[in-house]
Design an enzyme around this catalytic site. Structure first.
Site, PDB file in Angstrom:
ATOM      1  N   THR A 185      19.548 -36.094  42.533  1.00  0.00           N
ATOM      2  CA  THR A 185      20.142 -36.178  41.195  1.00  0.00           C
ATOM      3  C   THR A 185      21.170 -35.064  41.056  1.00  0.00           C
ATOM      4  OG1 THR A 185      18.469 -34.722  40.328  1.00  0.00           O
ATOM      5  CG2 THR A 185      18.032 -37.071  40.157  1.00  0.00           C
ATOM      6  N   GLU A 328      17.827 -42.335  39.474  1.00  0.00           N
ATOM      7  CA  GLU A 328      16.409 -42.688  39.490  1.00  0.00           C
ATOM      8  C   GLU A 328      16.165 -44.178  39.285  1.00  0.00           C
ATOM      9  OE1 GLU A 328      17.828 -40.189  38.019  1.00  0.00           O
ATOM     10  OE2 GLU A 328      16.531 -38.437  37.805  1.00  0.00           O
ATOM     11  N   LYS A 439      22.989 -31.472  16.808  1.00  0.00           N
ATOM     12  CA  LYS A 439      21.969 -31.544  15.758  1.00  0.00           C
ATOM     13  C   LYS A 439      22.464 -30.790  14.529  1.00  0.00           C
ATOM     14  CE  LYS A 439      18.388 -32.204  19.083  1.00  0.00           C
ATOM     15  NZ  LYS A 439      18.950 -31.623  20.301  1.00  0.00           N
ATOM     16  N   TRP A 444      21.212 -36.123  13.712  1.00  0.00           N
ATOM     17  CA  TRP A 444      21.885 -36.179  15.000  1.00  0.00           C
ATOM     18  C   TRP A 444      23.290 -36.751  14.884  1.00  0.00           C
ATOM     19  CZ3 TRP A 444      17.648 -38.640  18.613  1.00  0.00           C
ATOM     20  CH2 TRP A 444      16.658 -37.695  18.851  1.00  0.00           C
TER      21      TRP A 444
HETATM   22  P1  AMP Z   1      23.418 -40.175  37.556  1.00  0.00           P
HETATM   23  O1  AMP Z   1      22.016 -40.046  37.979  1.00  0.00           O
HETATM   24  O2  AMP Z   1      24.312 -39.104  38.057  1.00  0.00           O
HETATM   25  O3  AMP Z   1      23.960 -41.541  37.853  1.00  0.00           O
HETATM   26  O4  AMP Z   1      23.453 -40.008  35.972  1.00  0.00           O
HETATM   27  C1  AMP Z   1      22.722 -40.857  35.119  1.00  0.00           C
HETATM   28  C2  AMP Z   1      23.104 -40.618  33.700  1.00  0.00           C
HETATM   29  O5  AMP Z   1      24.465 -41.010  33.467  1.00  0.00           O
HETATM   30  C3  AMP Z   1      22.329 -41.456  32.711  1.00  0.00           C
HETATM   31  O6  AMP Z   1      21.061 -40.900  32.443  1.00  0.00           O
HETATM   32  C4  AMP Z   1      23.234 -41.443  31.503  1.00  0.00           C
HETATM   33  O7  AMP Z   1      23.113 -40.257  30.749  1.00  0.00           O
HETATM   34  C5  AMP Z   1      24.600 -41.472  32.121  1.00  0.00           C
HETATM   35  N1  AMP Z   1      25.107 -42.849  32.134  1.00  0.00           N
HETATM   36  C6  AMP Z   1      25.115 -43.726  33.148  1.00  0.00           C
HETATM   37  N2  AMP Z   1      25.694 -44.884  32.783  1.00  0.00           N
HETATM   38  C7  AMP Z   1      26.047 -44.748  31.485  1.00  0.00           C
HETATM   39  C8  AMP Z   1      26.663 -45.604  30.512  1.00  0.00           C
HETATM   40  N3  AMP Z   1      27.086 -46.815  30.820  1.00  0.00           N
HETATM   41  N4  AMP Z   1      26.842 -45.114  29.267  1.00  0.00           N
HETATM   42  C9  AMP Z   1      26.438 -43.872  28.932  1.00  0.00           C
HETATM   43  N5  AMP Z   1      25.859 -43.021  29.804  1.00  0.00           N
HETATM   44  C10 AMP Z   1      25.653 -43.451  31.054  1.00  0.00           C
END
Ligand code: AMP
Length: 544
Positions: A185, A328, A439, A444
């Site tokens: 991650t 994940e 916040k 929010w």
């Molecule tokens: P990663 O593990 O680097 O792919 O990051 C995942 C995170 O990216 C998610 O938990 C979201 O916070 C953000 N994310 C992924 N796709 C979207 C989307 N379409 N809109 C908003 N946030 C997103």
């Protein structure tokens, strides 16, 4: 009573053998520093078979971690299959990580070998002493000019393949739960954590690229994954393309908007995928290229602003297909294909739907949970809660059991850290990351929604909103705005634009103009960097 169907493992050898047997005539093109390479799937499959033997000859353990430090290329796709089909675990390293994160990840995953593109190898050579477990570095000559150290651990990819006999026969993975690949991650807090995909999860997830209410990959498609192959397996597009028998185009090292658009046009690409930053950068150039073959642009990783998707619809006739997920979740968890219930809507209402993250894809389950009470909240499109996810390609724990208590619920669901509301059809609307919400006075404010409204301004290229501590309200929003080249804009004009679009108490207390929104290693807005940049910032309202 048990069912009487054959118990055949869902494993990557099936994808490999299917591609080799049925689609040998299909093509993989890679853009290189000096031109393009064109490889048939038959040739590619022979090379996969050679890599498989080479891994044995080099003595890589039966379930050893095989790391890649590569662009999106044909060679990377060879490793995508060769490592897992021989029982090893493909570990795609993010080429944009800081050295400390990189060495941490390599050591934590216990990588035994790293395949590295020569053009990127400069970043690795100073770190070799800090990665004692890595026994071999195999340099893939992608016409980079980086010198290769005189060291017995250094090998040449082409020489290795030339010396290896192609593995004959069928690859077999007996247990579908065997690890196939891993990704770490991005680790915005604490150390990066390893997500380990199984053969079963990868095969099932690959099918999602083929569903009609999604990218609907077919044999007739030409697919170009712009999303890096180190970012959650390029969202499953490479495996999905092989399964469907699509032609594939890889952008290689040149990821500029011009280079990507030129490839999309030249190869008549039909399906592509990349984060919003890519599409924002390409937007002003769309008129220079014939993109008439393109039918689907998959986009996620961060929210796709309505204005961006609409700008594409107006310029090239197709809106962006919004997807949501995380490392994940393999990563596809939702896709936003408008459904029959949206047919009677106006175009603008449908555009609002497309700005949502969409509905959970088949086999993924989602629920919204109030973080305070732990109770599920209704799907009324108003009440928001944290999204929790379950399904056969959703992580149940991290490599070496780290972070378990925090990120996984007692009943085995993944806590995503994303706050969302859902309409009655389960169409997700992400409000924010838990930690990015502003916040204000106990209520929010969604930084994502504010950003989207700001970016709808025709003179604004990018905008990010962060929370600034405030004595009275606890936190208030600061808008960091990038103006399009050649345009001028004042803070008052930004606020005036927003007044028509958001509640008064959402209006940012200040607008700062910046040259560029800092990006993370996977091209997302790095709020962390912005928060550091504006640490100690005093809002004008706080001074008053
Ligand atoms: P990663 O593990 O680097 O792919 O990051 C995942 C995170 O990216 C998610 O938990 C979201 O916070 C953000 N994310 C992924 N796709 C979207 C989307 N379409 N809109 C908003 N946030 C997103």
């Amino acid at each position: 009573m048990l069912g009487l169907m054959q118990d055949r493992p869902l494993a990557l050898p099936h994808i490999f053998h299917r591609a080799e047997q049925y689609f040998g005539h299909k093509q993989i093109v890679t853009a290189t520093a000096t031109g393009q390479t064109r490889t048939s799937i038959s040739e590619w499959a022979q090379r996969v078979r050679r890599v498989a033997t080479a891994l044995d000859t080099l003595g890589i353990s039966a379930d050893g971690r095989v790391a890649t430090f590569c662009w999106n290329t044909t060679a990377h796709l060879e490793l995508y299959l060769a490592a897992p089909c021989t029982g090893r675990v493909l570990h795609t390293l993010n080429i944009r990580l800081f050295p400390d994160q990189l060495t941490y990840i390599v050591n934590h995953a216990e990588d035994e070998i790293i395949f590295v593109d020569r053009s990127l190898s400069r970043l690795l050579w100073p770190l070799t002493d800090k990665m004692p477990g890595v026994r071999h570095y195999v340099v893939i000559d992608d016409y980079g000019d980086c010198p290769i150290p005189d060291d017995p651990r250094m090998l040449d990819y082409e020489r290795l393949l030339a010396a290896a006999e192609p593995f004959a026969g069928e690859f077999v993975i007996e247990d579908e739960n065997t690890a196939a690949a891993m990704c770490y991650t991005s680790g915005t807090t604490g150390n990066p954590k390893g997500v380990v995909y199984s053969h079963r999860s990868t095969v099932l997830h690959s099918m999602i690229s083929l569903i009609a209410d999604g990218a609907a990959l077919s044999e007739r498609d030409v697919v170009m994954p712009i999303v890096p192959m180190f970012h959650a397996n390029a969202w499953g597009l490479p495996y999905g393309s092989l399964l469907a028998g699509s032609d594939i185009v890889f952008p290689g090292p040149n990821m500029t908007p011009h280079a990507c658009l030129a490839l999309l046009a030249e190869h008549k690409v039909t399906v592509t995928g990349g984060v919003p930053t890519i599409w924002m950068g390409a937007l002003p150039l769309l008129g220079d290229y014939d993109l008439s073959s393109l039918r689907t642009i998959v986009c996620g990783g961060s929210a796709v602003p309505k204005s961006l998707s609409e700008a594409y619809r107006q310029a090239i006739g197709i809106p962006i297909l919004h997807a949501w997920g995380m490392t994940e979740t393999s990563p596809i968890a939702t896709l936003c294909t408008p459904r029959s219930q949206h047919d009677s809507m106006t175009e603008d209402q449908r555009a609002n739907i497309r700005a949502r993250q969409g509905q959970a894809v088949p086999l993924v389950e989602l629920r919204l949970v109030d973080p305070a009470s732990g109770e599920e909240v209704p799907w009324d499109d108003t009440t928001s809660g944290e999204i929790q996810a379950a399904g056969p390609w959703i992580a149940r724990e991290y490599h070496k059991g780290e972070g378990g208590g925090v990120q996984f619920t007692e009943d085995g669901w993944l806590r995503t850290g994303d706050v969302a509301a859902m309409d009655k059809y389960g169409f997700v609307r992400i409000v924010d990351r838990t930690k990015d919400l502003v916040k204000s006075g106990g209520e929010w404010i969604s930084s994502v929604e504010l950003e989207n409204e700001i970016m709808a301004h025709p003179k604004i290229a990018e905008a990010a909103v962060i929370a600034i501590p405030h004595e009275r309200w606890m936190e208030r929003p600061l808008a960091c705005v990038v103006v399009k080249p050649g345009e001028t804009l004042t803070a008052e004009e930004v606020i005036e634009h927003l007044k028509l679009r958001v509640a008064k108490w959402w209006l940012p207390d200040a607008v700062e103009f910046i040259d560029e929104v800092p990006k993370t290693s996977v091209g997302k807005f790095s709020k962390k960097t912005l928060r550091e940049k504006f640490a100690g910032y005093t809002l004008p309202s706080a001074e008053a």
